[in-house]
Enzyme design. Structure first.
Site, mmCIF file in Angstrom:
data_model
loop_
_atom_site.group_PDB
_atom_site.id
_atom_site.type_symbol
_atom_site.label_atom_id
_atom_site.label_comp_id
_atom_site.label_asym_id
_atom_site.label_seq_id
_atom_site.Cartn_x
_atom_site.Cartn_y
_atom_site.Cartn_z
ATOM 1 N N LEU A 145 -15.853 -51.676 -9.543
ATOM 2 C CA LEU A 145 -14.554 -50.999 -9.456
ATOM 3 C C LEU A 145 -14.768 -49.488 -9.442
ATOM 4 O O LEU A 145 -14.120 -48.763 -8.678
ATOM 5 C CB LEU A 145 -13.650 -51.390 -10.627
ATOM 6 C CG LEU A 145 -13.084 -52.814 -10.609
ATOM 7 C CD1 LEU A 145 -12.244 -53.067 -11.849
ATOM 8 C CD2 LEU A 145 -12.263 -53.089 -9.355
ATOM 9 N N HIS A 167 -21.766 -63.362 -5.760
ATOM 10 C CA HIS A 167 -20.705 -62.569 -6.376
ATOM 11 C C HIS A 167 -20.511 -61.223 -5.695
ATOM 12 O O HIS A 167 -19.385 -60.731 -5.596
ATOM 13 C CB HIS A 167 -21.044 -62.363 -7.848
ATOM 14 C CG HIS A 167 -20.032 -61.582 -8.616
ATOM 15 N ND1 HIS A 167 -18.708 -61.965 -8.672
ATOM 16 C CD2 HIS A 167 -20.126 -60.449 -9.355
ATOM 17 C CE1 HIS A 167 -18.037 -61.084 -9.418
ATOM 18 N NE2 HIS A 167 -18.860 -60.155 -9.825
ATOM 19 N N ARG A 177 -27.843 -58.980 -14.259
ATOM 20 C CA ARG A 177 -27.458 -60.248 -13.637
ATOM 21 C C ARG A 177 -28.596 -60.911 -12.868
ATOM 22 O O ARG A 177 -28.754 -62.131 -12.902
ATOM 23 C CB ARG A 177 -26.263 -60.003 -12.710
ATOM 24 C CG ARG A 177 -25.030 -59.635 -13.498
ATOM 25 C CD ARG A 177 -23.882 -59.202 -12.611
ATOM 26 N NE ARG A 177 -22.716 -58.918 -13.442
ATOM 27 C CZ ARG A 177 -21.574 -58.439 -12.973
ATOM 28 N NH1 ARG A 177 -21.436 -58.165 -11.682
ATOM 29 N NH2 ARG A 177 -20.558 -58.219 -13.776
ATOM 30 N N GLY A 186 -9.798 -48.737 -0.542
ATOM 31 C CA GLY A 186 -8.852 -48.279 0.474
ATOM 32 C C GLY A 186 -7.652 -47.580 -0.135
ATOM 33 O O GLY A 186 -7.208 -46.533 0.328
ATOM 34 N N GLY A 236 -8.290 -51.891 5.158
ATOM 35 C CA GLY A 236 -8.507 -52.599 3.893
ATOM 36 C C GLY A 236 -7.768 -51.893 2.782
ATOM 37 O O GLY A 236 -7.895 -50.682 2.612
#
Lengths: 521, 220
Positions: A382, A342, A282, A15, A10
């Site tokens: 991220l 999501h 969320r 990765g 990946g």
């Protein structure tokens, strides 16, 4: 002679960062992926990356970042792991800046930070509404230098089929050429799986259609332990497209967008009674939205009151996407939104060094379960991918070192069969999608029964069968957690119960087995 | 809305042929949605009623963020996720990019673009300034090379993607590296560019490749 010791599967943010971490240490790696890094889901991330830089002068600190992360995860993420993540975040932003990543800056030259859901301070660093794209292209640019030196070697166009094991744990993996089906065998002692989330099992999600769930299903069938599969993040502002849903970044609310529903023609701002209002975590917003939708109501996200210049400078590409794919200009009209799948908080069970349950196997990014507990904060994905890739790389370095070799074999698989298993498992998808934002005991039991029937029929069809087993593991995890916590809401057990402040773990050993583990220190 | 759409397919030994497929819908699906719909049919049958095989194409984000789905649609190179079926004429043609080796059907091999980036040394050494915000948004989709009148398939000319790459590579504080990148840029872009600016017009990310070129021209 290629010195490629570690196999990374990946080539998204996790990765790539694992590869860069190894390369900076002078260690070679083999980065194998189905598609080039430019196509990875990480490119789709919009909002930003969290780091307690305190550039807004609000007294932010890594401790506060960690406390927000643990709180949003409803106390089942390992505090040690989360502390590691949040402490590293400012350094990671600094390193990205040093690589030349063009973050948005404030007038006085600091990295700009915006408000994001569930956070006590403005700590999300960003590049307009294209943070993922620009982050990825920064990493790709840096990785290319090491590719030219031969430290990072790429093999693109290979589909992961399965890991190979011997009495010492991992000894390699099998891949198939995505066009011809020709199998190649890669022998190695350390594999880092960075294969993303389980979008494809559900069919409709905000992420890339490349994240088919095939790799995860194969790992699960091989006996690899998975954790917290019951926690699936429904993002509160998505819009359905054909075959997927489109994300309207949380940045839209961070910059001042508001949510409302209509009752008798009146606008009702249904999140106003909550502590953080439209910037609540969320899971909280999605549950409120789902209750309204179940009563026949509609949800809108309104940005029309925002300064047009702010939309142009900070949400420009999002506005363009909404115009192109939804036919709506956010400057002049509200956007209809609804909760959409999501992010998968669950994944391969790892310790705080990103080691999985089989020796030599590591996982990072959305493929792994570690930082996000029962609900992930926006801006932490991220960060988790970057930090996780780095941690997994260090841990893999200490694993048994042995040369990685690629051998073409004369065998091949019917590539259409592998792909068709992912494309044509409508029955599995239909069942899993019933396990939505609000889960009832009747539906859970019925889904489990239906999946068992599908599993019986799928026996003998390797790829379809392993997908079905992973789907059953998700349903089992949902069934076993007899409480409500974060993204897991059950109508029959509406309260969060202290006895379930645990990590759920599920694995396959001829049958699906489930247990609860203590949350790591 | 019903339309016959012709898709360029690959047969044995790489021979290409056109195969018609029936599109039925409200026109709001994208070309990618249409291709996915064909592949999801339990039995794939073409518009002539003959059995067919799944269509090979590349796709990831479906939101113009990844560059995977570049192909030639109705004669124009486009990202297929950005083209709606209502825009296509009856008998419109969907073809693979013509300047890259076809792997199968609509999938092409864009390896040469990645090699070009390596040739250009398209990375900054010791960057102190942020990289150019536009230059880091290149999707490596290949549309710039597809439309470029100066790009001969297989040649080392790097096209618009090369301009973006060189712009990233020259944002270095290492003068020797900057000089190296400039040298390669002159050789693998500037020398052969006829300034048609077709890459500027086609770029799906609207990267101002002309302005980047002007900036690169000043670098020493």
């Amino acid at each position: 002679m290629m010195n490629a010791n570690i196999l990374i599967v990946g080539s998204g943010a996790a990765g790539l960062n694992a590869a860069l971490t190894l390369a900076k240490k002078g260690c070679g790696c083999l980065l194998v992926s189905e598609s080039p890094s430019e196509r990875a889901q990480s490119n789709m991330a919009e909002g930003g990356i969290n780091a307690a830089l305190d550039n807004c002068g609000e007294g932010d600190s890594p401790e506060l970042h960690a406390a927000d992360t643990i709180k949003a995860g409803r106390n089942i993420a390992s505090p040690a792991a989360v502390n590691g993540l949040c402490n590293a975040a400012p350094r990671i932003i600094e390193e990205l800046s040093a690589m030349g990543m063009p973050f948005d800056h404030t007038a006085d030259g600091k990295v700009a930070q915006r408000a994001f859901g569930g956070q006590s301070r403005k700590r999300t660093c960003y590049c307009g509404s294209e943070t993922g794209l620009i982050l990825m292209h920064t990493l790709i640019t840096m990785a290319r230098k090491y590719e030219a030196q031969g430290l990072i070697r790429r093999e693109t166009g290979l589909l992961f089929l399965r890991v190979l094991t011997d009495d010492k744990g991992i000894c390699g993996a099998l891949f198939a050429d995505k066009y011809t089906g020709k199998i190649c065998r890669i022998t190695t002692r350390a594999v880092i799986m960075c294969t993303g989330g389980l979008n494809g099992l559900f069919g409709i999600a905000t992420g890339s259609v490349l994240n088919s769930g095939t790799a995860a299903a194969s790992l699960f069938t091989s006996g690899v332990e998975f954790s917290n599969l019951e926690f699936i993040q429904f993002h509160p502002t998505t819009s359905p497209l054909k075959g997927k849903s489109m994300l309207i970044s949380e940045a839209a609310r961070g910059e001042g967008g508001i949510l409302y529903t209509l009752e008798n023609g009146q606008r009702i701002r249904f999140m106003q009674g909550f502590e953080k209002g439209d910037l609540s975590p969320r899971d909280v917003i999605s549950i409120e939205e789902q209750k309204i939708i179940d009563k026949g109501g509609d949800i809108y996200l309104d940005l029309t009151a925002l300064d047009g210049d702010i939309i142009d400078s900070r949400l420009g590409s999002l506005r363009e996407s909404c115009k192109m794919f939804l036919g709506i200009d956010m400057k002049t009209a509200p956007l209809p939104v609804r909760p959409g799948i999501h992010y998968f908080m669950g994944g391969v069970r790892t310790d705080s060094s990103h080691r999985a349950s089989i020796d030599g196997l590591f996982a990072a990014g959305e493929a792994a379960c570690i930082y996000h507990g029962a609900n992930r904060l926006g801006g932490n994905s991220l960060l988790g991918a970057l930090y996780g890739g780095e941690c997994a790389a260090y841990a893999a370095l200490s694993a048994d070192r042995e040369e990685t070799e690629i051998t073409a074999t004369s065998e091949s698989v019917d590539i259409y069969e592998v792909k068709a298993a992912a494309q044509q498992d409508e029955d599995i998808r239909r069942q899993l999608c019933r396990l939505g934002v609000i889960r009832t005991p009747e539906v859970i039991a019925d889904v489990q029964e239906k999946l068992s029937c599908i599993e019986e029929q799928a026996r003998g069809k390797e790829y379809l069968h392993s997908r079905c087993l992973l789907a059953m593991a998700i349903a089992e995890s949902i069934s076993q957690r007899r409480e409500s916590r974060g993204a897991h809401l059950r109508t029959d057990f509406p309260d969060t119960l202290p006895e379930y402040r645990k990590t759920s773990t599920v694995y396959y050993d001829g049958v699906i087995k489930h247990r609860f583990d203590e949350v790591g220190e | 809305m019903k339309k016959i759409i012709k898709i360029k397919r690959t047969a044995e030994k790489g021979r290409q042929f056109l195969e018609p497929f029936l599109y039925e819908g409200d026109g709001n699906e994208t070309v990618i949605d249409f291709l996915e719909e064909i592949n999801s049919r339990s039995e794939i049958v073409n518009a002539d009623g003959k059995p067919s095989q799944p269509i090979s194409f590349n796709c990831s984000c479906k939101e113009k963020k990844c560059g995977a789905c570049a192909m030639v649609i109705d004669g124009k190179p486009r990202l297929a996720c950005t083209v709606h079926m209502r825009e296509l004429k009856e008998n419109a043609l969907i073809e693979p990019l013509s300047k890259f080796p076809v792997i199968r059907d609509l999938s092409v091999d864009r390896t040469i673009m990645y090699n070009g980036q390596e040739t250009l040394k398209a990375w900054p050494e010791a960057p102190q300034e942020p990289m150019d915000t536009d230059a880091v948004r290149c999707l490596m989709c290949g549309l710039c090379l597809e439309v470029c009148p100066n790009y001969i398939p297989g040649s080392s000319f790097t096209g618009g993607a090369g301009v973006a790459g060189a712009a990233r590579g020259m944002d270095s504080t290492d003068a020797a590296h900057t000089k190296d990148v400039k040298k390669e840029y002159m050789k693998h872009f500037f020398r052969d560019c006829g300034q048609s600016l077709s890459c500027v017009r086609i770029c799906p990310m609207n990267i101002p490749l002309d302005k980047l070129q002007a900036r690169l021209a000043k670098k020493k």
